[in-house]
Design an enzyme around this catalytic site. Structure first.
Site: not given
Ligand code: AMP
Length: 570
Positions: A252, A303, A417
């Protein structure tokens, strides 16, 4: 349809502080709109001229709008400026001026929605040298045709400050009620809207072809789709329980999510998580995409991360410095970036939305030529918790934020989600500590050392079912003195005289100042408890401000459902 009719609706909407009443007013109105105008009406109700991803933004500077008012009213600019200092609202100033002004003799025909729309578009599209004066003159001529009430709203639209509290979901609700007779059908409208986030297209398709027509809406290159989101769990062990079979575990990355589209003509467009067109900010990335991707036509997601000279990731805040209007070339050199590609949604004429993750990844891997600027996300395939944990620790060492587990069989669920994607971040490892992205809905005046600035902010989570904002905490820690000083200025443009309709707040928590729900901040909190004082009936304990999340819209904040899920998990 005459604009006057829409203005009457605006007036009613402005008076209501109930979300349900708002939906009722809207749906009653939509029923009366001729089919050819429903699309325009949905845009105008949201204070827009186009979908969010089209680069048609009016947002004129206040000074130019005041000049236009002065010009149309035949008054000195200084008089208008004095009035605005007293009332703070340019729309009301125009209304007052027009009440005193006799209706112009030249134009007796009423202003129609089509005419208004066309003229506003003309203002928005004028660019280049002298365009500021041209915009002012065009607005003045539009205003001179308007009645007092019409002038009030034309001015607000010109400033992009309609502020009636109507959101996209409110419009979808009202469309479902008006054209299918059942609010429950909003689910189908939302599904189509996730793939085609343009209210005009949704409204027109619904009116012309009904729910069946909406079902057929698919991904179009050049038109962004809402991005798929990840769920969270309380224990790492739950990941394989929630997903059947093998799992892809990706790093991530802590950067900016981007959806990139390349059409057959070779045009590349980058969309942010808010679906804004951010192509101009990343000319380097556009070049990499042209150079290192084989397909002629594609949609991919990844990303963007800032990296140092050794290609180590740098924090999100460093990347945010690239979000700018000026000095872009300088910053391209100063802050190099990498794109970690993690999804492929379209390839040479074929939508991959209904393909499995595994298949989409296959296209992804085979489409990227090896290079140092954009690459597939770091990942492993496993079923074992030990291996997931090992990979997680490895990614933390690499300074990534954590991991995202993805079901190999999962389809891309636009705007959803679900359990196909599960995130696991370093904060989760510390007991009972989690981060939340919340909307600022109010502020309390500071006392003592904080007098003259805000002492705390009232924050809300998004209630997806009700399309409302429910308060969950009052946050006063984590702000630097500099930030505390800047906050009133930063929040000024969202200030409202009364509680906006979609915010729910109990008497006990009523703030001194209300804000239109727009600005999202990340909050670190230690615990979730039941609360009689917050409208969410839950409260976050020991909340602490972490950072602004300008990449998120209010409706993309943490949802009540997510918080409840976290409570259930414990
Ligand atoms: P959150 O913002 O905490 O809900 O986490 C989701 C976000 O993580 C996504 O919208 C992306 O911007 C980010 N992200 C980073 N790495 C990844 C990945 N490998 N796959 C999907 N999302 C990712």
């Amino acid at each position: 349809m005459d604009f006057q009719k829409l203005v009457e609706l605006y007036e009613e909407l402005e008076q209501t502080s109930s979300g349900n009443k708002m939906r009722e007013l809207l749906s009653d109105f939509f029923k009366k709109v001729p089919p050819g105008e429903i699309g325009l009406v949905t845009y105008l109700t949201l204070g827009r001229l186009a979908s969010e991803f089209d680069d048609v933004v009016l947002g004129m500077a206040e000074k130019s709008v005041l000049k236009a008012i002065a010009l149309a009213a035949g008054q000195d600019l200084s008089k208008i400026q004095k009035m605005i200092r007293e009332t703070g609202d340019a729309g009301s100033v125009a209304e007052k001026m027009w009440q005193k002004k006799p209706r112009p003799l030249v134009s007796t025909s009423p202003l129609t929605i089509h005419e208004l729309f066309e003229k506003l578009h003309k203002i928005a599209s004028s660019s280049g040298p002298g365009s500021q004066d041209l915009k002012t003159n065009l607005l003045a001529s539009l205003l001179s045709k308007a009645s007092a009430k019409e002038a009030k709203y034309v001015v607000r639209i010109a400033l992009s400050q309609l502020r009636m509290g109507v959101g996209d979901m409110t419009v979808l609700d009202a469309l479902a009620i008006a054209y299918t007779g059942d609010k429950k059908n909003k689910e189908f409208l939302e599904k189509a809207y996730n793939i085609c986030p343009d209210v005009k297209i949704i409204a027109e398709t619904l009116v012309a072809k009904g729910l069946k027509g909406l079902e057929k809406i698919d991904l179009h290159v050049g038109r962004p789709i809402k991005m798929m989101l990840a769920q969270r769990v309380q224990e790492l062990e739950e990941i394989p329980e929630k997903m059947e079979g093998k799992i892809a575990v990706e790093a991530k990355f802590d950067g900016e999510r981007v959806q990139t589209h390349k059409d057959q003509k070779g045009k590349i467009t980058l969309f942010s998580r808010r679906l804004e067109n951010i192509t101009h900010q990343f000319p380097d990335l556009v070049e990499y995409l042209k150079k290192y991707l084989q397909p002629k036509e594609f949609v991919l997601e990844g990303e963007i991360i800032a990296v140092d000279e050794k290609e180590n990731p740098l924090p999100f805040q460093t990347l945010m410095q690239r979000r700018r209007k000026y000095d872009i070339t300088e910053y391209v050199k100063k802050i190099p970036l990498q794109l970690k590609v993690f999804d492929f949604l379209f390839i040479d004429g074929k939508s991959l939305l209904h393909e499995s993750y595994e298949k989409r990844w296959h296209y992804l891997e085979k489409s990227i030529n090896k290079n140092n600027h954009l690459m597939p996300a770091d990942r492993i395939i496993t079923e074992s918790v030990e291996e997931i944990d090992e990979f997680f620790q490895k990614m933390l060492k690499k300074k990534y934020e954590g991991i995202i587990a993805k079901s190999l069989a999962g389809e891309y669920q636009a705007g959803t989600r679900g359990w196909q994607w599960i995130k696991w971040k370093k904060e989760y490892v510390k007991e009972m500590v989690d981060t939340f992205d919340l909307v600022i809905v109010g502020a309390y005046y500071g006392r003592g050392r904080r007098s003259g600035v805000y002492g705390a902010l009232l924050c809300a989570a998004y209630n997806q079912k009700k399309d409302s904002f429910e308060t969950v905490c009052k946050v006063g820690t984590g702000f630097t003195d500099k930030l505390l000083e800047e906050l009133p200025k930063k929040l000024k443009k969202y200030e409202m005289n009364a509680k906006p309709a979609r915010i729910n707040c109990k008497k006990e928590m009523e703030p001194n100042v209300w804000f239109e729900p727009k600005l999202v901040i990340e909050i670190l909190a230690a615990e979730i408890t039941k609360s009689p004082f917050h409208s969410a009936e839950l409260a976050l304990r020991f909340p602490r401000f972490v950072r602004f999340r300008e990449d998120k819209k209010a409706e993309q904040a943490t949802t009540i459902e997510e918080i409840k899920e976290m409570v259930r998990e414990k």
